[in-house]
Design an enzyme around this catalytic site. Structure first.
Site, mmCIF file in Angstrom:
data_model
loop_
_atom_site.group_PDB
_atom_site.id
_atom_site.type_symbol
_atom_site.label_atom_id
_atom_site.label_comp_id
_atom_site.label_asym_id
_atom_site.label_seq_id
_atom_site.Cartn_x
_atom_site.Cartn_y
_atom_site.Cartn_z
ATOM 1 N N LYS A 110 0.876 -1.185 0.000
ATOM 2 C CA LYS A 110 0.000 0.000 0.000
ATOM 3 C C LYS A 110 0.907 1.227 0.000
ATOM 4 C CE LYS A 110 -0.338 2.119 3.265
ATOM 5 N NZ LYS A 110 -0.184 2.636 4.612
ATOM 6 N N ASP A 135 -4.895 0.265 9.073
ATOM 7 C CA ASP A 135 -4.654 0.204 7.624
ATOM 8 C C ASP A 135 -5.165 -1.087 6.991
ATOM 9 O OD1 ASP A 135 -3.485 2.625 7.283
ATOM 10 O OD2 ASP A 135 -1.434 1.900 7.074
HETATM 11 O O1 C5P Z 1 -3.482 0.498 13.780
HETATM 12 P P1 C5P Z 1 -2.033 0.238 13.544
HETATM 13 O O2 C5P Z 1 -1.503 -0.900 14.362
HETATM 14 O O3 C5P Z 1 -1.684 0.145 12.105
HETATM 15 O O4 C5P Z 1 -1.275 1.569 14.065
HETATM 16 C C1 C5P Z 1 0.013 1.554 14.627
HETATM 17 C C2 C5P Z 1 0.196 2.795 15.483
HETATM 18 O O5 C5P Z 1 0.264 3.957 14.638
HETATM 19 C C3 C5P Z 1 -0.923 3.095 16.457
HETATM 20 O O6 C5P Z 1 -0.736 2.442 17.668
HETATM 21 C C4 C5P Z 1 -0.830 4.613 16.607
HETATM 22 O O7 C5P Z 1 0.190 4.954 17.520
HETATM 23 C C5 C5P Z 1 -0.373 5.063 15.248
HETATM 24 N N1 C5P Z 1 -1.496 5.505 14.390
HETATM 25 C C6 C5P Z 1 -2.087 6.746 14.624
HETATM 26 N N2 C5P Z 1 -3.125 7.139 13.814
HETATM 27 C C7 C5P Z 1 -3.536 6.366 12.795
HETATM 28 C C8 C5P Z 1 -2.941 5.100 12.539
HETATM 29 C C9 C5P Z 1 -1.911 4.702 13.368
HETATM 30 O O8 C5P Z 1 -1.720 7.487 15.526
HETATM 31 N N3 C5P Z 1 -4.537 6.792 12.013
#
Ligand code: C5P
Length: 293
Positions: free
Chosen positions: A17, A146
């Site tokens: 992605k 994501d």
């Molecule tokens: O949801 P995911 O595990 O992909 O996200 C990893 C980290 O990235 C989250 O714990 C958060 O700290 C940060 N994040 C964020 N805002 C988003 C996506 C991710 O702050 N929209």
């Protein structure tokens, strides 16, 4: 519920992605960031196979298999398997999943998210049990912000925390070169290093880009708001961007996601040659090329 599962292997490309543009527009009270992003899914990715087996098993293969952290049961692919069985209300027969990890781990191109989303789609096909769009979306979101966008590996505009999806523009036929300096970057650390969180949304996204020059003109009016913070945490990103900018065949370059992978856009006929010359100059970097869409 009795299941008529497939008797042969199903194999799929879990595409990278790429955030062609990524604007951070705010932050929720739970700390997650609001964003507005245009994403593409080039024909470059991990490979996932699912097949009947005597016992459940996840095989990890490929150049980046050894970089997957932690015990196997924490792998997003296995979380996708158990989440799918729970939401579908079925007991899955034992399956062997083989993940060929060709994308670098923690590299801003959603490798783990795409692996999870692709596993969910493969399991639907394998079991003949299809979840409703809403159930699938909620399951994907429970695996990571994501993951939902990776369920539809085509150009999309994503907003909210990444969970609000809309069809993206038609992209031109062109090539993309992905370059990673083989340094992992922590997504939470990059978000935490942001100095401005209330940035503007993307400019109006056209329905179609007729040519690479139209796309690059549009992308030049956008940003990746995580690029500055990521470069300050990981200076190798600046070296990657400089190498892409120096190559006259590359018409546009930027970092994807929270880094460290950067992309360059070029005429499709140049993509392999750019990949080769970058590899000759930087034998320790990970470099891949292919069609943008
Ligand atoms: O949801 P995911 O595990 O992909 O996200 C990893 C980290 O990235 C989250 O714990 C958060 O700290 C940060 N994040 C964020 N805002 C988003 C996506 C991710 O702050 N929209």
């Amino acid at each position: 519920m009795s299941l008529q599962t497939a008797t042969s292997a199903r194999v799929e490309l879990a595409r990278a992605k790429v955030n062609l543009a990524l604007h951070i527009t705010g932050r929720r009270s739970d700390g997650y960031h609001l964003l507005d992003s245009l994403v593409a899914f080039p024909q470059i990715g991990d490979r996932i196979a699912v097949e009947p087996a005597d016992k459940q098993e996840l095989r990890l293969e490929g150049p980046f298999a050894r970089d997957l952290d932690g015990p196997t049961e924490h792998n997003l692919v296995l979380k996708a398997v158990s989440g799918f069985a729970a939401r579908a209300g079925i007991t899955l027969p034992p399956v062997r999943l083989t993940l060929t990890k060709r994308l670098p781990v923690a590299s801003g191109i959603g490798g783990g998210s795409s692996d999870a989303a692709t596993t969910l789609r493969l399991l639907e096909d394998f079991t003949g049990t299809y979840l409703s769009e809403d159930t699938m979306h909620a399951l994907a979101l429970s695996l990571g912000a994501d993951v939902p966008v990776c369920l539809y590996p085509e150009a999309q505009r994503m907003s909210g925390i990444g969970d609000e999806l809309a069809p993206g523009p038609v992209l031109p036929n062109c090539g993309i070169v992905l370059v990673n300096p083989k340094v992992g970057v922590s997504t939470p650390e990059v978000f935490a290093a942001l100095s401005h969180r209330d940035n503007d949304a993307l400019p109006l996204v056209p329905e179609k880009f007729e040519s690479l020059s139209q796309l690059t003109a549009y992308l030049s009016s956008c940003r990746n708001d995580l690029q500055g913070p990521a470069e300050s945490l990981c200076p190798e990103i600046s070296a990657v961007l400089a190498a892409l900018q120096e190559d006259t065949r590359i018409e546009f370059s930027r970092m994807s996601g929270s880094g460290a992978t950067c992309f360059g856009l070029c005429d499709q006929k140049h993509a392999m040659d750019v990949e080769r010359s970058l590899r000759a100059e930087h034998p320790n970097w990970w470099i891949a090329s292919g069609p943008l869409a």
